[in-house]
Design a protein around this motif. Structure first.
Motif, short mmCIF file in Angstrom:
data_model
loop_
_atom_site.label_atom_id
_atom_site.label_comp_id
_atom_site.label_asym_id
_atom_site.label_seq_id
_atom_site.Cartn_x
_atom_site.Cartn_y
_atom_site.Cartn_z
N LYS A 1 0.83 -1.21 0.00
CA LYS A 1 0.00 0.00 0.00
C LYS A 1 0.86 1.26 0.00
N LEU A 2 1.95 1.24 0.75
CA LEU A 2 2.85 2.40 0.76
C LEU A 2 3.49 2.61 -0.61
N ILE A 3 3.86 1.53 -1.27
CA ILE A 3 4.45 1.65 -2.60
C ILE A 3 3.44 2.23 -3.58
N VAL A 4 2.20 1.76 -3.51
CA VAL A 4 1.15 2.28 -4.39
C VAL A 4 0.91 3.76 -4.11
N LEU A 5 0.89 4.14 -2.86
CA LEU A 5 0.69 5.55 -2.52
C LEU A 5 1.84 6.42 -3.03
N GLU A 6 3.06 5.89 -3.00
CA GLU A 6 4.21 6.62 -3.56
C GLU A 6 4.02 6.82 -5.06
N ARG A 7 3.57 5.79 -5.74
CA ARG A 7 3.33 5.88 -7.19
C ARG A 7 2.21 6.88 -7.51
N ILE A 8 1.19 6.87 -6.69
CA ILE A 8 0.09 7.83 -6.89
C ILE A 8 0.60 9.25 -6.69
N ALA A 9 1.47 9.45 -5.71
CA ALA A 9 2.04 10.78 -5.48
C ALA A 9 2.85 11.22 -6.70
N GLU A 10 3.55 10.29 -7.34
CA GLU A 10 4.30 10.63 -8.55
C GLU A 10 3.35 10.95 -9.71
N LEU A 11 2.29 10.17 -9.85
CA LEU A 11 1.30 10.40 -10.91
C LEU A 11 0.62 11.76 -10.74
N GLN A 12 0.47 12.15 -9.51
CA GLN A 12 -0.23 13.39 -9.20
C GLN A 12 0.44 14.59 -9.85
N LYS A 13 1.73 14.54 -10.02
CA LYS A 13 2.47 15.67 -10.61
C LYS A 13 2.01 15.97 -12.02
N HIS A 14 1.63 14.92 -12.76
CA HIS A 14 1.27 15.11 -14.16
C HIS A 14 -0.21 14.90 -14.46
N HIS A 15 -0.90 14.19 -13.59
CA HIS A 15 -2.29 13.82 -13.87
C HIS A 15 -3.21 14.12 -12.69
N SER A 16 -3.10 15.30 -12.13
CA SER A 16 -3.87 15.60 -10.93
C SER A 16 -5.38 15.62 -11.19
N LYS A 17 -5.79 16.05 -12.37
CA LYS A 17 -7.24 16.08 -12.69
C LYS A 17 -7.83 14.68 -12.65
N VAL A 18 -7.12 13.72 -13.19
CA VAL A 18 -7.61 12.34 -13.20
C VAL A 18 -7.66 11.78 -11.78
N LEU A 19 -6.64 12.07 -11.00
CA LEU A 19 -6.60 11.55 -9.63
C LEU A 19 -7.65 12.21 -8.74
N GLN A 20 -8.06 13.43 -9.06
CA GLN A 20 -9.12 14.07 -8.29
C GLN A 20 -10.42 13.29 -8.41
N GLU A 21 -10.61 12.63 -9.55
CA GLU A 21 -11.82 11.84 -9.76
C GLU A 21 -11.86 10.58 -8.89
N VAL A 22 -10.69 10.06 -8.51
CA VAL A 22 -10.65 8.84 -7.70
C VAL A 22 -10.23 9.12 -6.26
N LEU A 23 -10.31 10.36 -5.85
CA LEU A 23 -9.89 10.74 -4.50
C LEU A 23 -10.68 10.01 -3.43
N MET A 24 -11.97 9.87 -3.63
CA MET A 24 -12.79 9.20 -2.60
C MET A 24 -12.39 7.73 -2.46
N ASP A 25 -12.01 7.09 -3.56
CA ASP A 25 -11.53 5.72 -3.48
C ASP A 25 -10.20 5.67 -2.73
N LEU A 26 -9.37 6.66 -2.97
CA LEU A 26 -8.08 6.74 -2.30
C LEU A 26 -8.25 6.89 -0.79
N LEU A 27 -9.24 7.64 -0.38
CA LEU A 27 -9.47 7.87 1.05
C LEU A 27 -9.90 6.61 1.80
N ARG A 28 -10.30 5.58 1.07
CA ARG A 28 -10.65 4.32 1.73
C ARG A 28 -9.44 3.70 2.41
#
Length: 93
Positions: A3-30
């Motif tokens: 889970k920590l590795i996935v969260l690190e990858r998501i943090a990296e993705l956030q730099k370039h694809h923040s709009k897409v990640l905003q759509e899945v934020l509620m899933d991330l908060l689980r």
């Protein structure tokens, strides 16, 4: 932990694809349901960077629900986790 590795990858993705990640934020908060405080901390860090006007109300509701849950149960991560949640709510406000 995976889970920590996935969260690190998501943090990296956030730099370039923040709009897409905003759509899945509620899933991330689980991930806040994890008993590991490091996962919860990383989740809050990533989530606070993704909060926007479209999803702020939902995020605050989830954070408030988590605060109530920490008050109602004796969790091992209790005090520190509760402090992180309250700081995140203040950041949103």
């Amino acid at each position: 932990n995976v889970k920590l590795i996935v969260l690190e990858r998501i943090a990296e993705l956030q730099k370039h694809h923040s709009k897409v990640l905003q759509e899945v934020l509620m899933d991330l908060l689980r991930a806040l349901s994890s008993p590991n405080i490091d996962i919860c901390k990383k989740t809050l860090d990533v989530a606070m960077d993704l909060v926007g006007p479209r999803n702020i109300e939902e995020v605050v509701q989830v954070l408030k629900r988590e605060v109530v849950r920490t008050r109602d149960t004796n969790m091992e991560k209790g005090g520190a986790y509760r402090t992180m949640l309250i700081q995140a709510i203040h950041t949103c406000a």
